[in-house]
Design an enzyme around this catalytic site. Structure first.
Site, PDB file in Angstrom:
ATOM      1  N   ARG A  29       0.413   8.000  -4.495  1.00  0.00           N
ATOM      2  CA  ARG A  29      -0.882   7.958  -3.718  1.00  0.00           C
ATOM      3  C   ARG A  29      -1.869   9.229  -3.599  1.00  0.00           C
ATOM      4  O   ARG A  29      -3.008   9.129  -3.874  1.00  0.00           O
ATOM      5  CB  ARG A  29      -0.646   7.892  -2.216  1.00  0.00           C
ATOM      6  CG  ARG A  29      -1.811   7.761  -1.163  1.00  0.00           C
ATOM      7  CD  ARG A  29      -1.339   7.780   0.166  1.00  0.00           C
ATOM      8  NE  ARG A  29      -0.192   6.914   0.637  1.00  0.00           N
ATOM      9  CZ  ARG A  29       0.846   7.083   1.637  1.00  0.00           C
ATOM     10  NH1 ARG A  29       0.649   8.250   2.414  1.00  0.00           N
ATOM     11  NH2 ARG A  29       1.821   6.472   1.654  1.00  0.00           N
ATOM     12  N   ARG A  67     -16.024   6.539  -1.563  1.00  0.00           N
ATOM     13  CA  ARG A  67     -14.968   6.695  -2.103  1.00  0.00           C
ATOM     14  C   ARG A  67     -15.173   6.509  -3.871  1.00  0.00           C
ATOM     15  O   ARG A  67     -14.101   7.014  -4.468  1.00  0.00           O
ATOM     16  CB  ARG A  67     -14.017   5.111  -2.000  1.00  0.00           C
ATOM     17  CG  ARG A  67     -13.373   5.111  -0.767  1.00  0.00           C
ATOM     18  CD  ARG A  67     -12.118   4.479  -0.503  1.00  0.00           C
ATOM     19  NE  ARG A  67     -11.557   4.345   0.882  1.00  0.00           N
ATOM     20  CZ  ARG A  67     -10.578   5.272   1.285  1.00  0.00           C
ATOM     21  NH1 ARG A  67     -10.314   6.215   0.491  1.00  0.00           N
ATOM     22  NH2 ARG A  67     -10.055   4.789   2.481  1.00  0.00           N
ATOM     23  N   LYS A  78      -8.218  15.876   7.331  1.00  0.00           N
ATOM     24  CA  LYS A  78      -9.485  15.521   7.473  1.00  0.00           C
ATOM     25  C   LYS A  78      -9.598  14.830   9.213  1.00  0.00           C
ATOM     26  O   LYS A  78     -10.550  15.399   9.799  1.00  0.00           O
ATOM     27  CB  LYS A  78      -9.994  14.276   6.742  1.00  0.00           C
ATOM     28  CG  LYS A  78     -10.372  14.889   5.304  1.00  0.00           C
ATOM     29  CD  LYS A  78     -10.746  13.822   4.501  1.00  0.00           C
ATOM     30  CE  LYS A  78      -9.792  12.456   4.447  1.00  0.00           C
ATOM     31  NZ  LYS A  78      -8.617  12.252   3.942  1.00  0.00           N
ATOM     32  N   ARG A 132       5.694  13.111   8.158  1.00  0.00           N
ATOM     33  CA  ARG A 132       4.771  12.275   9.088  1.00  0.00           C
ATOM     34  C   ARG A 132       5.936  10.909   9.203  1.00  0.00           C
ATOM     35  O   ARG A 132       5.860  10.442  10.328  1.00  0.00           O
ATOM     36  CB  ARG A 132       4.033  11.456   8.514  1.00  0.00           C
ATOM     37  CG  ARG A 132       2.585  12.524   8.402  1.00  0.00           C
ATOM     38  CD  ARG A 132       1.078  11.740   8.320  1.00  0.00           C
ATOM     39  NE  ARG A 132       1.078  10.977   6.954  1.00  0.00           N
ATOM     40  CZ  ARG A 132       0.142  10.370   6.505  1.00  0.00           C
ATOM     41  NH1 ARG A 132      -1.164  10.932   7.002  1.00  0.00           N
ATOM     42  NH2 ARG A 132      -0.316   9.870   5.387  1.00  0.00           N
ATOM     43  N   ARG A 154       6.853   8.201   7.916  1.00  0.00           N
ATOM     44  CA  ARG A 154       6.603   6.640   7.780  1.00  0.00           C
ATOM     45  C   ARG A 154       7.693   5.946   6.837  1.00  0.00           C
ATOM     46  O   ARG A 154       8.037   6.692   5.760  1.00  0.00           O
ATOM     47  CB  ARG A 154       5.212   6.457   7.269  1.00  0.00           C
ATOM     48  CG  ARG A 154       4.056   6.992   8.184  1.00  0.00           C
ATOM     49  CD  ARG A 154       2.815   6.541   7.568  1.00  0.00           C
ATOM     50  NE  ARG A 154       1.701   6.932   8.266  1.00  0.00           N
ATOM     51  CZ  ARG A 154       0.463   7.246   8.186  1.00  0.00           C
ATOM     52  NH1 ARG A 154       0.018   6.853   6.971  1.00  0.00           N
ATOM     53  NH2 ARG A 154      -0.509   7.679   8.977  1.00  0.00           N
TER      54      ARG A 154
END
Length: 187
Positions: A143, A91, A15, A130, A132
């Site tokens: 998640r 959301r 996104k 990514r 992290r």
């Protein structure tokens, strides 16, 4: 009339990347809920103070406060002139209903909802890539499940409203953006 867009998709669906492309080609204001929260907290607004009370207690900020922050941002001149692209809001269905009601009161509406659909396996791969520290496979799976529970009712909501455009977000960036442009050029 300016276009009002909503971006939907699970973490890792692209996104944010697509939003960067869109704002280069279309006169729209990219609004991230995170940015709105940070601005309200940093400027110590009355809404920011209310939100901080919930956040400091480790609780989610109630819809009423989030809705008020978003409405305040949508009321600003740049959005009034150019329309918006919301990323991270709504959301849940209650927030979507609030947004529709708010826009209707201001003689406006959601022009299109772009839903970036990506397979779970590719989302996991992207999120792990990514690098992290908190992105362990277990955290990522959790998640994704939490976000699915929130996103899928919104996909249905905007499908019923007739403004949903599902885009295969699992392809090369240029191919995905080609489909995004096709939707936006026909609004």
């Amino acid at each position: 009339m300016a276009n009002n867009l909503i971006l939907l998709g699970l973490p890792g669906a692209g996104k944010g990347t697509q939003a960067e492309f869109i704002v280069k080609d279309y006169p729209t204001v990219h609004i991230s809920t995170g940015d709105i929260f940070r601005a309200n907290l940093a400027n110590d607004t009355s809404l920011g103070k209310l939100a901080r009370e919930y956040m400091d207690a480790g609780n989610l900020v109630p819809d009423e406060i989030t809705n008020a922050m978003v409405a305040d941002r949508l009321n600003q001149d740049d959005v009034q002139a150019n329309g918006f692209m919301l990323d991270g809001y709504p959301r849940n269905e209650a927030q979507a209903e609030f947004l529709d009601h708010y826009l209707a009161e201001n003689n406006s509406a959601v022009s299109a909802t772009l839903y970036f659909e990506v397979s779970d396996s590719l989302l996991r791969e992207r999120l792990l890539g990514r690098g992290r520290a908190d992105d362990t496979p277990e955290v990522i799976d959790n998640r994704l499940e939490v976000n699915k529970a929130a996103n899928l009712p919104l996909v249905d909501y905007y499908k019923r409203a007739g403004v949903l455009h599902t885009i295969d977000g699992g392809r090369e960036l240029a191919e995905v953006y080609h489909d995004v442009k096709a939707v936006l050029d026909n609004l």
